[in-house]
Design an enzyme around this catalytic site. Structure first.
Site, PDB file in Angstrom:
ATOM      1  N   SER A 158      64.299  23.499 -41.253  1.00 22.05           N
ATOM      2  CA  SER A 158      63.485  22.326 -41.539  1.00 22.05           C
ATOM      3  C   SER A 158      64.327  21.050 -41.417  1.00 22.05           C
ATOM      4  O   SER A 158      64.806  20.745 -40.327  1.00 22.05           O
ATOM      5  CB  SER A 158      62.828  22.496 -42.910  1.00 22.05           C
ATOM      6  OG  SER A 158      61.758  21.598 -43.084  1.00 22.05           O
TER       7      SER A 158
ATOM      8  N   ASP B  16      52.684  27.304 -39.461  1.00 17.33           N
ATOM      9  CA  ASP B  16      53.487  26.479 -40.378  1.00 17.33           C
ATOM     10  C   ASP B  16      52.584  25.416 -41.003  1.00 17.33           C
ATOM     11  O   ASP B  16      51.976  24.625 -40.290  1.00 17.33           O
ATOM     12  CB  ASP B  16      54.634  25.823 -39.609  1.00 17.33           C
ATOM     13  CG  ASP B  16      55.659  25.174 -40.520  1.00 17.33           C
ATOM     14  OD1 ASP B  16      55.259  24.427 -41.446  1.00 17.33           O
ATOM     15  OD2 ASP B  16      56.849  25.401 -40.308  1.00 17.33           O
TER      16      ASP B  16
ATOM     17  N   HIS C 109      56.315  28.398 -42.954  1.00 13.49           N
ATOM     18  CA  HIS C 109      57.498  27.542 -42.889  1.00 13.49           C
ATOM     19  C   HIS C 109      58.776  28.350 -43.155  1.00 13.49           C
ATOM     20  O   HIS C 109      59.784  27.799 -43.575  1.00 13.49           O
ATOM     21  CB  HIS C 109      57.351  26.399 -43.905  1.00 13.49           C
ATOM     22  CG  HIS C 109      58.240  25.232 -43.646  1.00 13.49           C
ATOM     23  ND1 HIS C 109      58.231  24.508 -42.467  1.00 13.49           N
ATOM     24  CD2 HIS C 109      59.179  24.636 -44.425  1.00 13.49           C
ATOM     25  CE1 HIS C 109      59.123  23.529 -42.536  1.00 13.49           C
ATOM     26  NE2 HIS C 109      59.712  23.591 -43.714  1.00 13.49           N
TER      27      HIS C 109
END
Length: 190
Positions: A79, A142, A169
Site C-alpha cells: 500500500s 480491493d 487489500h
C-alpha cells in the site's frame, strides 16, 4: 548490466500507513519470520516514522539510512509502502521491488495527498533501470484501490503481475505466495 551480478542478501518489508506495531500487523511479522529462515538472508521489518501520514520526506531517508536498502535488497512494499518502494527505486538501485496493493494517485484522499508521493509523475523508466526485478500483487476486489490504478502500475513498470479477484487489500495474516516469490528470486539469482 556489466560486472559481477549481485545477489540479494536481505528483504525489507515497508508496511502500509497506519499499521501500528508492524510485527503484529497483517502478514508482515509472519512473512519476516518465514524469510528469516532462509540461510544467509535476513528480513528487516521496523515501525516506520510518521506511520499515519507516511510522508515520503521521512520514509525514504529512513529506508536509506536505517534499513539500508541497496542493490542487494528486495523491498517488499504494501500500500503506502508500495508507493514508498517505487519512489525510492526512482533514485536508488535495489535488487528488486515487490509491490502489494500498489497505486498511482492520492485517490482524492487528504492524508494520501499529504504523504507527498503523488505530487509529480511517476518515473517508470528510472524505476525499471534501478531494479533487476519487479513483482506486483494486486486484487480486483480491493476496497480502497480501483483496479485501473493497480493496472497502471503493472503497465508502467512491466511488472510480473500476480492478479487476484478475492484478496481485497491483502490484509490477511499469512502470505504464502509472497514468500514463494522471494524464495524463487533467491534461487534464480545465484
Amino acid at each position: 548490466m556489466s560486472g559481477e551480478r549481485l545477489t540479494p542478501k536481505k528483504a525489507v518489508i515497508v508496511p502500509g500507513n497506519g499499521a501500528g506495531n508492524v510485527e503484529s500487523c497483517l502478514w508482515y511479522g509472519w512473512t519476516r519470520k518465514r524469510l528469516e529462515k532462509i540461510p544467509n538472508f535476513q528480513c528487516l521489518l521496523r515501525n516506520m516514522p510518521d506511520p499515519v501520514t507516511a510522508r515520503e520526506s521521512q520514509w525514504l531517508p529512513f529506508m536509506e539510512s536505517e534499513l539500508q536498502c541497496d542493490e542487494r535488497t528486495v523491498i517488499i512494499g504494501h500500500s503506502s509502502g508500495a508507493a514508498a518502494a517505487m519512489r525510492y527505486a526512482e533514485t536508488h538501485k535495489v535488487y528488486a521491488i515487490i509491490l502489494v496493493s500498489a497505486y498511482t494517485s492520492d485517490l482524492g484522499d487528504d492524508n494520501e495527498r499529504a504523504s507527498g508521493y503523488f505530487n509529480r509523475p511517476w518515473q517508470w523508466e528510472k524505476i525499471k533501470q534501478n531494479c533487476q526485478l519487479i513483482v506486483q500483487f494486486g486484487s480486483t476486489d480491493d476496497p480502497f484501490l480501483p483496479w485501473d490504478e493497480q493496472q497502471a502500475v503493472a503497465d508502467g513498470l512491466g511488472a510480473d503481475l500476480h492478479k487476484y479477484t478475492d484478496r481485497g487489500h491483502f490484509q490477511n495474516t499469512e502470505f504464502n505466495e509472497l514468500v514463494s516469490v522471494v524464495q524463487k528470486i533467491l534461487t534464480t539469482s545465484t
